[in-house]
Design an enzyme around this catalytic site. Structure first.
Site, PDB file in Angstrom:
ATOM      1  N   ARG A  46       0.850  -1.030  -0.162  1.00  0.00           N
ATOM      2  CA  ARG A  46      -0.075   0.043   0.058  1.00  0.00           C
ATOM      3  C   ARG A  46       0.918   1.255  -0.179  1.00  0.00           C
ATOM      4  O   ARG A  46       1.780   1.285   0.706  1.00  0.00           O
ATOM      5  CB  ARG A  46      -1.099  -0.134   1.160  1.00  0.00           C
ATOM      6  CG  ARG A  46      -1.792   1.182   1.246  1.00  0.00           C
ATOM      7  CD  ARG A  46      -2.288   1.567   2.608  1.00  0.00           C
ATOM      8  NE  ARG A  46      -1.487   1.550   3.673  1.00  0.00           N
ATOM      9  CZ  ARG A  46      -1.181   2.772   4.015  1.00  0.00           C
ATOM     10  NH1 ARG A  46      -1.164   3.723   3.053  1.00  0.00           N
ATOM     11  NH2 ARG A  46       0.098   2.922   5.023  1.00  0.00           N
ATOM     12  N   VAL A  47       0.417   2.242  -0.744  1.00  0.00           N
ATOM     13  CA  VAL A  47       0.954   3.534  -0.695  1.00  0.00           C
ATOM     14  C   VAL A  47      -0.221   4.638  -0.396  1.00  0.00           C
ATOM     15  O   VAL A  47      -1.401   4.115  -0.774  1.00  0.00           O
ATOM     16  CB  VAL A  47       1.721   4.071  -1.988  1.00  0.00           C
ATOM     17  CG1 VAL A  47       3.224   3.207  -1.891  1.00  0.00           C
ATOM     18  CG2 VAL A  47       0.935   3.723  -3.014  1.00  0.00           C
ATOM     19  N   SER A  48       0.048   5.648  -0.101  1.00  0.00           N
ATOM     20  CA  SER A  48      -1.099   6.572   0.343  1.00  0.00           C
ATOM     21  C   SER A  48      -1.685   7.145  -0.774  1.00  0.00           C
ATOM     22  O   SER A  48      -2.820   7.984  -0.806  1.00  0.00           O
ATOM     23  CB  SER A  48      -0.313   7.758   1.488  1.00  0.00           C
ATOM     24  OG  SER A  48      -0.056   6.984   2.716  1.00  0.00           O
ATOM     25  N   THR A  49      -0.667   7.575  -1.823  1.00  0.00           N
ATOM     26  CA  THR A  49      -1.385   8.591  -2.764  1.00  0.00           C
ATOM     27  C   THR A  49      -1.139   8.058  -4.180  1.00  0.00           C
ATOM     28  O   THR A  49      -0.292   7.177  -4.405  1.00  0.00           O
ATOM     29  CB  THR A  49      -0.703  10.026  -2.821  1.00  0.00           C
ATOM     30  OG1 THR A  49       0.734   9.814  -3.089  1.00  0.00           O
ATOM     31  CG2 THR A  49      -0.843  10.708  -1.543  1.00  0.00           C
ATOM     32  N   GLN A 107       2.606   8.108  -5.875  1.00  0.00           N
ATOM     33  CA  GLN A 107       3.379   7.239  -5.217  1.00  0.00           C
ATOM     34  C   GLN A 107       3.648   5.920  -5.808  1.00  0.00           C
ATOM     35  O   GLN A 107       2.775   5.309  -6.403  1.00  0.00           O
ATOM     36  CB  GLN A 107       3.220   6.928  -3.649  1.00  0.00           C
ATOM     37  CG  GLN A 107       3.228   8.201  -2.952  1.00  0.00           C
ATOM     38  CD  GLN A 107       2.961   7.934  -1.508  1.00  0.00           C
ATOM     39  OE1 GLN A 107       1.930   7.387  -1.088  1.00  0.00           O
ATOM     40  NE2 GLN A 107       3.921   8.604  -0.518  1.00  0.00           N
TER      41      GLN A 107
END
Length: 182
Positions: free
Chosen positions: A8-11, A14
């Site tokens: 998982r990445v936040s944005t 990314q």
């Protein structure tokens, strides 16, 4: 027994490649990923899918604990859900597993550190924005969605779900743009 990876990445801007490569190198036959904030479980559909898929003896693997979440309670709830399915969680960096009791203690401590780090980041961000506003240089965050394109797609007769798929965002974002844009 399956090793299932979760990245998982936040944005949206990314990159997931490093996490995906590491999880595959660690022997994860299935790897699910998403680009969504780890601040809560809301909107984390891939994580929900992984947890539903887990069976007795399976292993959920993440590269770092903050990929699971940044809230201690949420991380511990996730671990509990995984264990209710007879599976366990492994964090690669630092290497911790919930197969033993010490892993639970370490996950709790690291979860608290991740939560504290999140608070510090938000506090520093808020302070920076206040300084920038005071000096007159703050312009607000950059827009990540092409709002004009969303409105054009709506005007062309596309529905919110189709627009969300085409633009690469959630329906919630599409509805928000509709409200803002009229």
């Amino acid at each position: 027994m399956a090793r299932i990876g979760y990245a998982r990445v936040s944005t949206l801007d990314q990159d997931l490649d490093i996490q995906l490569a590491r999880l595959r190198a660690e022997g994860c036959g299935i790897v699910r990923s998403e680009k969504v904030s780890g601040g809560s479980r809301q909107g984390r559909h891939e994580l929900a899918t992984v947890i539903e898929f887990l069976r007795d003896g399976d292993e959920l693997v993440v590269t770092r604990l903050d990929r699971l979440g940044r809230d201690t309670r949420d991380v511990l709830n996730l671990v509990h859900e995984v264990e209710q399915r007879g599976a366990f969680v492994t964090v690669l960096d630092p290497h911790i597993t919930t197969r033993g009791e010490m892993g639970h203690v370490m996950l709790t401590v690291l979860g608290m550190v991740a939560q504290m780090e999140r608070r510090f980041i938000k506090e520093r961000q808020r302070e920076g924005i206040e300084r920038a506003k005071a000096s007159g240089i703050y312009k607000g965050g950059k827009r990540r969605l092409d709002r004009e394109r969303i409105i054009k797609l709506r005007d062309a007769g596309k529905g919110p779900a189709a627009i969300a798929r085409e633009v690469g965002c959630s329906r919630m974002h599409v509805y928000r743009v509709f409200r803002e844009g009229g």
